[in-house]
Design an enzyme around this catalytic site. Structure first.
Site, mmCIF file in Angstrom:
data_model
loop_
_atom_site.group_PDB
_atom_site.id
_atom_site.type_symbol
_atom_site.label_atom_id
_atom_site.label_comp_id
_atom_site.label_asym_id
_atom_site.label_seq_id
_atom_site.Cartn_x
_atom_site.Cartn_y
_atom_site.Cartn_z
ATOM 1 N N ASN A 213 0.840 -1.201 0.000
ATOM 2 C CA ASN A 213 0.000 0.000 0.000
ATOM 3 C C ASN A 213 0.872 1.246 0.000
ATOM 4 O O ASN A 213 2.101 1.151 -0.014
ATOM 5 C CB ASN A 213 -0.967 -0.018 1.197
ATOM 6 C CG ASN A 213 -0.215 -0.064 2.512
ATOM 7 O OD1 ASN A 213 0.500 0.862 2.863
ATOM 8 N ND2 ASN A 213 -0.348 -1.166 3.251
ATOM 9 N N ASP A 282 -4.553 -5.908 5.246
ATOM 10 C CA ASP A 282 -5.643 -6.641 5.902
ATOM 11 C C ASP A 282 -5.680 -8.097 5.454
ATOM 12 O O ASP A 282 -6.072 -8.975 6.206
ATOM 13 C CB ASP A 282 -6.980 -5.959 5.601
ATOM 14 C CG ASP A 282 -7.096 -4.632 6.356
ATOM 15 O OD1 ASP A 282 -6.688 -4.594 7.521
ATOM 16 O OD2 ASP A 282 -7.570 -3.633 5.756
ATOM 17 N N LYS A 292 7.236 -17.734 -10.402
ATOM 18 C CA LYS A 292 6.438 -16.663 -11.007
ATOM 19 C C LYS A 292 5.230 -17.260 -11.736
ATOM 20 O O LYS A 292 5.381 -18.224 -12.509
ATOM 21 C CB LYS A 292 7.303 -15.872 -11.989
ATOM 22 C CG LYS A 292 6.580 -14.685 -12.573
ATOM 23 C CD LYS A 292 7.426 -13.929 -13.580
ATOM 24 C CE LYS A 292 6.595 -12.851 -14.227
ATOM 25 N NZ LYS A 292 7.250 -12.263 -15.382
ATOM 26 N N ASP A 311 -4.817 -9.101 13.457
ATOM 27 C CA ASP A 311 -4.766 -7.686 13.856
ATOM 28 C C ASP A 311 -3.675 -7.552 14.929
ATOM 29 O O ASP A 311 -3.855 -7.981 16.076
ATOM 30 C CB ASP A 311 -6.130 -7.234 14.392
ATOM 31 C CG ASP A 311 -6.164 -5.732 14.607
ATOM 32 O OD1 ASP A 311 -5.160 -5.163 15.104
ATOM 33 O OD2 ASP A 311 -7.189 -5.109 14.261
ATOM 34 N N ILE A 312 -2.543 -6.977 14.535
ATOM 35 C CA ILE A 312 -1.371 -6.929 15.432
ATOM 36 C C ILE A 312 -1.658 -6.058 16.649
ATOM 37 O O ILE A 312 -1.390 -6.439 17.793
ATOM 38 C CB ILE A 312 -0.125 -6.388 14.686
ATOM 39 C CG1 ILE A 312 0.142 -7.220 13.425
ATOM 40 C CG2 ILE A 312 1.083 -6.377 15.603
ATOM 41 C CD1 ILE A 312 1.237 -6.660 12.529
ATOM 42 N N PHE A 332 -3.288 3.877 15.348
ATOM 43 C CA PHE A 332 -3.501 4.888 14.320
ATOM 44 C C PHE A 332 -4.666 4.443 13.445
ATOM 45 O O PHE A 332 -4.922 3.246 13.308
ATOM 46 C CB PHE A 332 -2.247 5.071 13.455
ATOM 47 C CG PHE A 332 -1.411 6.247 13.889
ATOM 48 C CD1 PHE A 332 -0.731 6.211 15.092
ATOM 49 C CD2 PHE A 332 -1.314 7.391 13.092
ATOM 50 C CE1 PHE A 332 0.031 7.283 15.510
ATOM 51 C CE2 PHE A 332 -0.548 8.478 13.499
ATOM 52 C CZ PHE A 332 0.124 8.426 14.705
ATOM 53 N N LYS A 346 -12.920 2.667 16.134
ATOM 54 C CA LYS A 346 -11.711 1.848 16.030
ATOM 55 C C LYS A 346 -11.012 1.740 17.387
ATOM 56 O O LYS A 346 -10.486 0.696 17.742
ATOM 57 C CB LYS A 346 -10.763 2.451 14.990
ATOM 58 C CG LYS A 346 -9.874 1.441 14.330
ATOM 59 C CD LYS A 346 -9.238 1.972 13.059
ATOM 60 C CE LYS A 346 -10.092 1.688 11.838
ATOM 61 N NZ LYS A 346 -9.448 2.060 10.583
ATOM 62 N N LYS A 350 -10.220 -1.865 18.885
ATOM 63 C CA LYS A 350 -8.843 -2.321 19.098
ATOM 64 C C LYS A 350 -8.525 -2.467 20.589
ATOM 65 O O LYS A 350 -7.499 -3.032 20.943
ATOM 66 C CB LYS A 350 -7.847 -1.333 18.477
ATOM 67 C CG LYS A 350 -8.083 -1.045 16.995
ATOM 68 C CD LYS A 350 -7.310 -1.980 16.117
ATOM 69 C CE LYS A 350 -7.586 -1.675 14.644
ATOM 70 N NZ LYS A 350 -6.875 -2.568 13.747
HETATM 71 N N1 CTP Z 1 -3.327 -2.719 12.534
HETATM 72 C C1 CTP Z 1 -2.606 -3.819 12.982
HETATM 73 N N2 CTP Z 1 -2.746 -5.015 12.366
HETATM 74 C C2 CTP Z 1 -3.595 -5.177 11.328
HETATM 75 C C3 CTP Z 1 -4.343 -4.052 10.861
HETATM 76 C C4 CTP Z 1 -4.172 -2.847 11.501
HETATM 77 O O1 CTP Z 1 -1.830 -3.680 13.928
HETATM 78 N N3 CTP Z 1 -3.702 -6.364 10.749
HETATM 79 C C5 CTP Z 1 -3.180 -1.461 13.269
HETATM 80 C C6 CTP Z 1 -2.536 -0.339 12.486
HETATM 81 O O2 CTP Z 1 -1.149 -0.305 12.695
HETATM 82 C C7 CTP Z 1 -3.231 0.891 13.075
HETATM 83 C C8 CTP Z 1 -4.609 0.399 13.446
HETATM 84 O O3 CTP Z 1 -4.466 -1.022 13.571
HETATM 85 O O4 CTP Z 1 -2.615 1.292 14.290
HETATM 86 C C9 CTP Z 1 -5.693 0.725 12.496
HETATM 87 O O5 CTP Z 1 -5.393 0.320 11.189
HETATM 88 P P1 CTP Z 1 -6.450 0.486 10.027
HETATM 89 O O6 CTP Z 1 -5.924 -0.148 8.804
HETATM 90 O O7 CTP Z 1 -6.896 1.900 9.920
HETATM 91 O O8 CTP Z 1 -7.662 -0.322 10.608
HETATM 92 P P2 CTP Z 1 -8.273 -1.683 10.277
HETATM 93 O O9 CTP Z 1 -8.332 -2.482 11.526
HETATM 94 O O10 CTP Z 1 -7.598 -2.335 9.116
HETATM 95 O O11 CTP Z 1 -9.773 -1.253 9.923
HETATM 96 P P3 CTP Z 1 -10.474 -0.866 8.516
HETATM 97 O O12 CTP Z 1 -9.621 -1.457 7.443
HETATM 98 O O13 CTP Z 1 -11.779 -1.478 8.657
HETATM 99 O O14 CTP Z 1 -10.520 0.624 8.511
#
Ligand code: CTP
Length: 407
Positions: A213, A282, A292, A311-312, A332, A346, A350
């Site tokens: 990304n 995600d 390849k 989700d870390i 964040f 969020k 979280k």
């Molecule tokens: N994050 C994480 N691990 C993941 C996804 C997100 O640790 N697999 C953490 C990011 O580092 C950030 C926060 O979660 O601190 C929010 O990330 P974001 O991508 O905005 O949220 P998502 O949980 O992916 O929600 P959505 O895609 O539905 O907005």
């Protein structure tokens, strides 16, 4: 940035080949907004002329305690009283030994001795041959200077002007500049161990392709730098980005979300603060191909199955250390709209005390941003600013929210 605006620095030069780097350091300090008064020892004058240093600092250089330009003939008093700091770069082994003994037989050493010790900090950037640096006398002098309240900046490693290789050469001008800027930042995270995740992740499809990304990692790197400046020990777990590591920060490079999870779970065991700025993918391809993937001539793209990444942040926030208050977690949220509503939701999802929202498309890759801080008591905006300025504000906000037990 003008990180040294309003600061007056006395830059002392002593005898060493690294004097050539002091010219660039002087320029860098001035560019960062400081006023610089150069004072040189006689030995420094063997390596660089006062003409160069005067032109770069825009002030006459001082070298003698008998300088009749001072109406009271007390340059050592007048120059040291005005200073926010005295920085000696390069500082020779001989000058370290003079400082240690309180020698006062030339203007620079006299001025260091005469400075108001509580008001005018002394920083030294040693520069010498590696044998001199490792000699027990220098090791002893260094330790005693630190005990006397002097800030001894590090030394570089590598090729030396004498043809030898090792520790002892002076840090590069821009490294010294970072150290001086850091020195003036308030030490609000002293004693803390900060873990930061930053950048995108890369989820391999096959050996040449993957999903990633647009996160540049700049906000996370700025937070790592600000936390270090604030006195914390900092570990930065970074996805694939091409940014320089902030000074004094331990950096762990990772690729995929799974790598990042493993690294963060490990380092979270010793951290007291975790700031998750990484844009973690995600989903990842259920199976990364070993070779390849080739077009098969049918005109049909391959089908691909995905699995969701762990989700870390939520995982770390649910760990016993985070739940007990020993680890303060900050999330964040990069959103495209309805920032307050999404950030509030969020934060709850979280399970973190503080969630920092920003508008992703407006900030990806840029050097500035605006943040919305959401905690249990509501929302607070940190208006548009450079990412480094915002990172420093965020660090102060985090410091103010730490549970009393962590202070
Ligand atoms: N994050 C994480 N691990 C993941 C996804 C997100 O640790 N697999 C953490 C990011 O580092 C950030 C926060 O979660 O601190 C929010 O990330 P974001 O991508 O905005 O949220 P998502 O949980 O992916 O929600 P959505 O895609 O539905 O907005």
């Amino acid at each position: 940035m003008n990180d040294l605006a309003g600061k007056h620095i006395v830059l002392g030069l002593t005898g060493g080949i690294a004097c050539y780097k002091a010219a660039e350091l002087c320029r860098a300090l001035v560019k960062e907004g400081a006023t610089v008064q150069v004072v040189m020892t006689e030995a420094a004058g063997q390596f660089i002329t006062p003409v160069t240093m005067q032109a770069l600092s825009n002030r006459p250089v001082y070298g003698s305690q008998w300088d009749a330009r001072e109406p009271n003939n007390m340059a050592h008093i007048n120059l040291s009283r005005e200073a926010d700091a005295i920085l000696i770069a390069p500082c020779s082994a001989d000058f370290m030994s003079k400082l240690l003994h309180g020698a006062a037989d030339d203007l620079l050493s006299l001025m260091c001795l005469a400075r108001p010790i509580d008001k005018v900090p002394l920083l030294i950037a040693p520069a010498m041959n590696r044998e001199m640096w490792d000699h027990p006398a220098t090791v002893r002098n260094r330790a005693q200077l630190v005990a006397d309240g002097c800030t001894v900046l590090g030394v570089g490693t590598g090729d030396q002007a004498c043809g030898e290789t090792g520790d002892g050469r002076m840090l590069e001008p821009l490294e010294l500049l970072q150290d001086v800027i850091a020195f003036f930042q308030p030490k609000v995270l002293e004693g803390q161990n900060v873990l930061v995740s930053a950048g995108p992740t890369f989820e391999a499809i096959d050996p040449v392709r993957g999903i990633t990304n647009r996160s540049s990692g700049k906000m996370g790197f700025a937070i790592a730098r600000a936390a270090r400046e604030a006195g914390a020990q900092v570990t930065l777990v970074a996805g694939p980005v091409s940014l320089p590591t902030p000074r004094g920060v331990r950096r762990i490079d990772v690729q995929s979300a799974s790598n990042m999870l493993a690294a963060l779970v490990e380092y979270a065991q010793e951290a007291t603060i975790f700031v998750a700025t990484a844009a973690v993918a995600d989903w990842r391809p259920a199976q990364a191909a070993d070779q390849k993937i080739k077009k098969d001539g049918s005109g049909q793209p391959p089908t691909m199955a995905f699995v969701e990444n762990t989700d870390i942040l939520a995982t770390v926030a649910q760990s016993p250390r985070a739940q007990s208050g020993a680890l303060y977690c900050v999330g964040f949220a990069a959103e495209s709209h309805d920032l307050l509503a999404h950030a509030t939701a969020k934060r709850a999802r979280k399970g973190v005390p503080l969630l920092v929202g920003n508008i992703g498309p407006a900030t990806f890759g840029k050097d500035d941003n605006a943040l919305l801080l959401v905690d249990a008591s509501g929302a607070r905006e940190l208006p548009h600013n450079s990412k480094l300025a915002l990172a420093r504000q965020l660090v102060a906000e985090i410091a103010g929210r730490l549970p009393a037990a962590q202070h």
